[in-house]
Design an enzyme around this catalytic site. Sequence first.
Site, short mmCIF file in Angstrom:
data_model
loop_
_atom_site.label_atom_id
_atom_site.label_comp_id
_atom_site.label_asym_id
_atom_site.label_seq_id
_atom_site.Cartn_x
_atom_site.Cartn_y
_atom_site.Cartn_z
N SER B 141 -11.72 -12.55 -4.21
CA SER B 141 -10.92 -12.18 -3.04
C SER B 141 -10.17 -13.40 -2.47
O SER B 141 -9.27 -13.90 -3.14
CB SER B 141 -11.84 -11.52 -2.01
OG SER B 141 -11.12 -10.90 -0.98
N GLU B 214 -9.49 -3.29 -6.53
CA GLU B 214 -10.93 -3.51 -6.46
C GLU B 214 -11.57 -3.00 -7.75
O GLU B 214 -11.28 -1.90 -8.20
CB GLU B 214 -11.52 -2.80 -5.24
CG GLU B 214 -11.00 -3.40 -3.94
CD GLU B 214 -11.69 -2.87 -2.69
OE1 GLU B 214 -12.49 -1.91 -2.79
OE2 GLU B 214 -11.43 -3.42 -1.61
CA LIG Z 1 -10.39 -11.15 3.18
#
Ligand SMILES: [Ca+2]
Lengths: 264, 264
Positions: B141, B214
């Site tokens: 991320s 994701e």
């Molecule tokens: Ca974040």
Amino acid sequence: MKRRLLLVSNSTLHGGGYLGHCQDNISDFFGKVNFSSSLPSEDRKSVDEGQDVKSVLFVPYALHDRDAYTRTARDKFQTLGYELESIHEASDPVEAVRKAEGFFIGGGNTFRLLKSLYDNQVVSEIRRRVMEDGVPYMGSSAGTNVATVSISTTNDMPIVFPPSFSAIGLVPFNINPHYLEPDPGSRHMGETREQRITQYHEEPDTPQVLGLREGSMLLVEGNRATLLGTTKAKLFSRGRPSVEYDLGSDLSFLLTDGGPPPST
Amino acid sequence: MKRRLLLVSNSTLHGGGYLGHCQDNISDFFGKVNFSSSLPSEDRKSVDEGQDVKSVLFVPYALHDRDAYTRTARDKFQTLGYELESIHEASDPVEAVRKAEGFFIGGGNTFRLLKSLYDNQVVSEIRRRVMEDGVPYMGSSAGTNVATVSISTTNDMPIVFPPSFSAIGLVPFNINPHYLEPDPGSRHMGETREQRITQYHEEPDTPQVLGLREGSMLLVEGNRATLLGTTKAKLFSRGRPSVEYDLGSDLSFLLTDGGPPPST
Ligand SMILES: [Ca+2]
Ligand SMILES: [Ca+2]
């Protein structure tokens, strides 16, 4: 304090046209010719409401195509009875700010908008005109973000690097426009809006953040602030639980920098 | 070019535990003791896979509570057979980078992460260790964002002001982690992710942006890049239509700075 602000969460509400959901608020805010579009033009009447604005200075910096954006905004404001000049068409942007009767800063990308405001050296001059001269300021979305302490609670991508995140500072708090709760059916694991604002409040000395949902807006007149529109708003304060405020709520306590916490 | 990168979109997949969806990729990436947790410890066998990593240097700068974050990451990495040291526990962060066998930069707020990397003066040293010494780099991320050209396509709020949006620059393109398509049933009017990336590409000289959904991750080994995980990825290029790439796709063309456009 002469300050008059209309800080709108979003330019377009689902199913409506550009600024359609707040057009009555715009007419109330800038005053003057508040004619109904359902009436033939000979029946349109000028309504005097104090210091009426004839021409609004538009700031289209948040979008890439400033000419197209200005056409959209001009069409809408002319429908409401105002002339609209764009700052990007002025030979001297600072001079345009000095002569403005009213401001409308439109939405788009907040980083691009703030960088252009700094590049054109109009940040402090807009502040002075609003805070000292009482020139009314309307912002929508990114234009609402830049009216606050900083753009640190924008939802936009940092597509360009402004010299600072500090904004025009017309109020002593921040706003999160387009505020929304997480979709309970979502499988997405990115941070929710509330989690992102909580991360902001983990940083020291961070101001309150008003989560303005789409459809809502904040009207500021001097030291009085009122929640208008069609939805509640959610206030986030560092180290305290968030609080929901109903439509019509008096949020004037937000304007008292360092004042007492809101009673709930 | 010795570069070895594992760039993961998200730390936790819906319904799974921390790094659960990519734990086999982590073992493959850092090599060494790849034991099955279902086997008793006496049956665990070390599997030699080249330059095995015994200890990973963790960078917890993206979250506020670095101690708690380190405990979470350490628990997971120990389960996979690695020691984990955190850069925030080292007396000299630059020296910790110089001695590291492997890096793992975790997710959180990308602005906070990049500012801390600059504050601790480790940006160029991490780049040198990865690009010249071949020290493997795993990001998740925000840790994936900072591995790219810039953080200009993060989804995070700008809660702190870093000295630059330029990042570590281990690849010549940007990534949008947690990439997602708009919900067709939504009435929300804020920009979609694709609209935000399009706004980025309205700016001049902006690199390609890989939208990593994701569940997906990019493995880079030298000048070879491969899409791994469980979802397709979407590539955005300035002035060209976006392109979807299937799992297992060879994306090595992304590593050729200024190279030919991808054939589709
Ligand atoms: Ca974040
Ligand atoms: Ca926006």
